[in-house]
Design an enzyme around this catalytic site. Structure first.
Site, PDB file in Angstrom:
ATOM      1  N   HIS A 128      44.670  49.776  32.828  1.00 20.88           N
ATOM      2  CA  HIS A 128      44.039  48.505  33.199  1.00 20.88           C
ATOM      3  C   HIS A 128      45.115  47.431  33.313  1.00 20.88           C
ATOM      4  O   HIS A 128      45.883  47.203  32.376  1.00 20.88           O
ATOM      5  CB  HIS A 128      43.005  48.101  32.149  1.00 20.88           C
ATOM      6  CG  HIS A 128      42.268  46.844  32.494  1.00 20.88           C
ATOM      7  ND1 HIS A 128      41.414  46.758  33.569  1.00 20.88           N
ATOM      8  CD2 HIS A 128      42.269  45.613  31.916  1.00 20.88           C
ATOM      9  CE1 HIS A 128      40.914  45.543  33.635  1.00 20.88           C
ATOM     10  NE2 HIS A 128      41.421  44.823  32.646  1.00 20.88           N
ATOM     11  N   GLY A 187      47.097  42.707  29.578  1.00 25.84           N
ATOM     12  CA  GLY A 187      46.612  41.667  28.684  1.00 25.84           C
ATOM     13  C   GLY A 187      45.133  41.839  28.423  1.00 25.84           C
ATOM     14  O   GLY A 187      44.461  42.676  29.049  1.00 25.84           O
ATOM     15  N   ASP A 188      44.614  41.043  27.497  1.00 23.81           N
ATOM     16  CA  ASP A 188      43.198  41.121  27.167  1.00 23.81           C
ATOM     17  C   ASP A 188      42.345  40.701  28.362  1.00 23.81           C
ATOM     18  O   ASP A 188      42.779  39.943  29.235  1.00 23.81           O
ATOM     19  CB  ASP A 188      42.877  40.231  25.964  1.00 23.81           C
ATOM     20  CG  ASP A 188      43.614  40.685  24.709  1.00 23.81           C
ATOM     21  OD1 ASP A 188      43.930  41.894  24.627  1.00 23.81           O
ATOM     22  OD2 ASP A 188      43.875  39.848  23.828  1.00 23.81           O
ATOM     23  N   SER A 189      41.102  41.182  28.386  1.00 24.13           N
ATOM     24  CA  SER A 189      40.181  40.841  29.457  1.00 24.13           C
ATOM     25  C   SER A 189      39.938  39.333  29.491  1.00 24.13           C
ATOM     26  O   SER A 189      39.702  38.702  28.461  1.00 24.13           O
ATOM     27  CB  SER A 189      38.854  41.581  29.260  1.00 24.13           C
ATOM     28  OG  SER A 189      37.937  41.248  30.274  1.00 24.13           O
ATOM     29  N   GLY A 190      40.019  38.755  30.688  1.00 22.80           N
ATOM     30  CA  GLY A 190      39.752  37.335  30.851  1.00 22.80           C
ATOM     31  C   GLY A 190      40.941  36.435  30.626  1.00 22.80           C
ATOM     32  O   GLY A 190      40.808  35.205  30.699  1.00 22.80           O
ATOM     33  N   LYS A 246      44.955  37.823  34.323  1.00 21.97           N
ATOM     34  CA  LYS A 246      45.896  38.738  34.987  1.00 21.97           C
ATOM     35  C   LYS A 246      45.757  38.662  36.509  1.00 21.97           C
ATOM     36  O   LYS A 246      46.750  38.553  37.233  1.00 21.97           O
ATOM     37  CB  LYS A 246      45.657  40.173  34.495  1.00 21.97           C
ATOM     38  CG  LYS A 246      45.886  40.371  33.013  1.00 21.97           C
ATOM     39  CD  LYS A 246      45.703  41.811  32.602  1.00 21.97           C
ATOM     40  CE  LYS A 246      44.270  42.290  32.769  1.00 21.97           C
ATOM     41  NZ  LYS A 246      43.331  41.601  31.856  1.00 21.97           N
ATOM     42  N   SER A 247      44.518  38.744  36.996  1.00 26.15           N
ATOM     43  CA  SER A 247      44.297  38.720  38.446  1.00 26.15           C
ATOM     44  C   SER A 247      44.668  37.372  39.041  1.00 26.15           C
ATOM     45  O   SER A 247      45.231  37.295  40.140  1.00 26.15           O
ATOM     46  CB  SER A 247      42.831  39.055  38.756  1.00 26.15           C
ATOM     47  OG  SER A 247      42.516  40.372  38.341  1.00 26.15           O
ATOM     48  N   ASP A 270      43.252  45.576  38.650  1.00 29.68           N
ATOM     49  CA  ASP A 270      42.205  46.105  37.779  1.00 29.68           C
ATOM     50  C   ASP A 270      42.531  47.514  37.277  1.00 29.68           C
ATOM     51  O   ASP A 270      42.668  47.734  36.082  1.00 29.68           O
ATOM     52  CB  ASP A 270      40.839  46.081  38.474  1.00 29.68           C
ATOM     53  CG  ASP A 270      39.710  46.366  37.494  1.00 29.68           C
ATOM     54  OD1 ASP A 270      39.771  45.855  36.352  1.00 29.68           O
ATOM     55  OD2 ASP A 270      38.775  47.099  37.853  1.00 29.68           O
ATOM     56  N   ARG A 300      62.160  34.669  21.033  1.00 30.07           N
ATOM     57  CA  ARG A 300      62.742  33.482  21.678  1.00 30.07           C
ATOM     58  C   ARG A 300      64.129  33.760  22.256  1.00 30.07           C
ATOM     59  O   ARG A 300      64.606  33.022  23.117  1.00 30.07           O
ATOM     60  CB  ARG A 300      62.827  32.331  20.668  1.00 30.07           C
ATOM     61  CG  ARG A 300      61.482  31.847  20.170  1.00 30.07           C
ATOM     62  CD  ARG A 300      61.655  30.832  19.056  1.00 30.07           C
ATOM     63  NE  ARG A 300      62.264  29.607  19.569  1.00 30.07           N
ATOM     64  CZ  ARG A 300      61.599  28.485  19.810  1.00 30.07           C
ATOM     65  NH1 ARG A 300      60.297  28.439  19.596  1.00 30.07           N
ATOM     66  NH2 ARG A 300      62.217  27.408  20.265  1.00 30.07           N
TER      67      ARG A 300
END
EC number: 2.7.11.-
Length: 311
Positions: A138, A153-156, A159-160, A177, A243
């Site tokens: 994903h 990364g986490d959903s929402g 990323k898109s 996706d 960093r």
């Protein structure tokens, strides 16, 4: 996994000598290629008929020294029901006995003008990529400055949306996706989109957009090597993020490890620019230029100079 003979015919630009549409539906299940040298002499122990049979100058010249009867008999024995295709390199002449045996055993005959060794490499490379086991990940795969960057990364988390911003900045979308990833060899990962999602981006609040239609053919790419992973995560004031760039983090897919950079997402931060910088920094390290090492060397020299002054 398998590849149809007709797909090989198109992708490697081969010439069809003999074979009906039904025969072109035959499936190739291995990327191994057989050069039937000993088989020409009649020695068929350990013969692997399920492989592509590639005939080059050596095999062809020996075959042409045979009598017509012996040539026909050897080819009949070589052409088995499990043989997907026979390929002739260097535009060599197809003997009548080969055409006759192909018709009797219903074997596809293809020909190429390419040299045998180069043709073998092209076929193996194509089949290795098509027959390799796929792993679905994903994320979003982008081609940034010629490097394949896998954004996770986490959903929402965006990323898109980040992928869309990168497209607007002149980079190319490979997959959104779902990214199908396979190991081309022990050191190299490649990624491609699921066919149903090719060239598409899903943007919350907008819906599905066709990147190729909106931004042109230069904004998309069918596949790409996966060289670096970027993981987007929500900024946490209590969490320590790298960093200096000397923290070692890797992502393993299909037994191949690639470097991974974790980027904290915070309101007002231009993530696409940060990802561009991560990609360029990776390329610089590959070329032998490591900004972190340079900083550490400068810091060490400065500390040494201060110690000398105090002494």
């Amino acid at each position: 996994m398998s590849v149809k003979v007709k797909d090989l015919l198109q992708k490697v630009r081969l010439q069809l000598i003999y074979g009906s549409e039904d025969l072109l539906e035959k499936e190739i299940t291995t990327s191994d290629i057989s050069r039937p040298g000993l088989e020409m002499t009649g020695y068929f122990d350990y013969y692997t008929p399920e492989r592509i049979q590639l005939i080059g100058m050596k095999e062809w010249s020996y075959l042409m020294k045979m009598t017509s009867h012996n040539r026909h008999q050897v080819l009949l024995k070589m052409f088995q029901p499990t043989t997907p295709v026979v390929i002739i390199a260097r535009d060599l002449e197809i003997p009548d006995e080969m055409m006759q045996a192909a018709q009797e055993k219903q074997i596809v005959i293809l020909r190429s003008h390419t040299s045998t060794s180069r043709l073998s490499g092209e076929i193996s490379s194509y089949l290795d990529s098509r027959l390799a086991e796929r792993t679905s990940i994903h994320g979003v795969l982008m081609d940034i400055y010629g490097m394949g960057v896998l954004i996770q990364g986490d959903s929402g988390i965006g990323k898109s949306e980040t992928g869309l911003e990168l497209v607007k900045r002149g980079h190319r979308l490979v997959a959104d996706d779902r990214v199908d990833i396979f190991a081309k060899d022990e050191m190299t990962l490649w990624g491609e989109p699921a066919e149903i999602l090719r060239h598409l981006l899903e943007i919350r609040g907008v819906g599905i957009i066709d990147v190729m239609s909106l931004y042109g053919a230069s904004a998309v790419k069918d596949s790409s090597q996966v060289q670096i992973a970027v993981y987007l995560e929500n900024y946490d004031v209590n969490k320590t993020f790298d960093r200096l760039g000397n923290a070692s983090d890797e992502l393993e897919i299909a037994g191949v490890r690639i470097p991974r950079v974790r980027i904290p997402v915070k309101t007002g931060r231009n993530i696409s620019v940060v990802i561009e910088a991560a990609a360029m920094n990776y390329r610089a390290k590959e070329m032998g230029f490591d900004a972190t090492k340079i900083f550490e060397e400068r810091l060490t020299n400065l500390i040494s100079q201060n110690e000398v002054k105090h002494d």
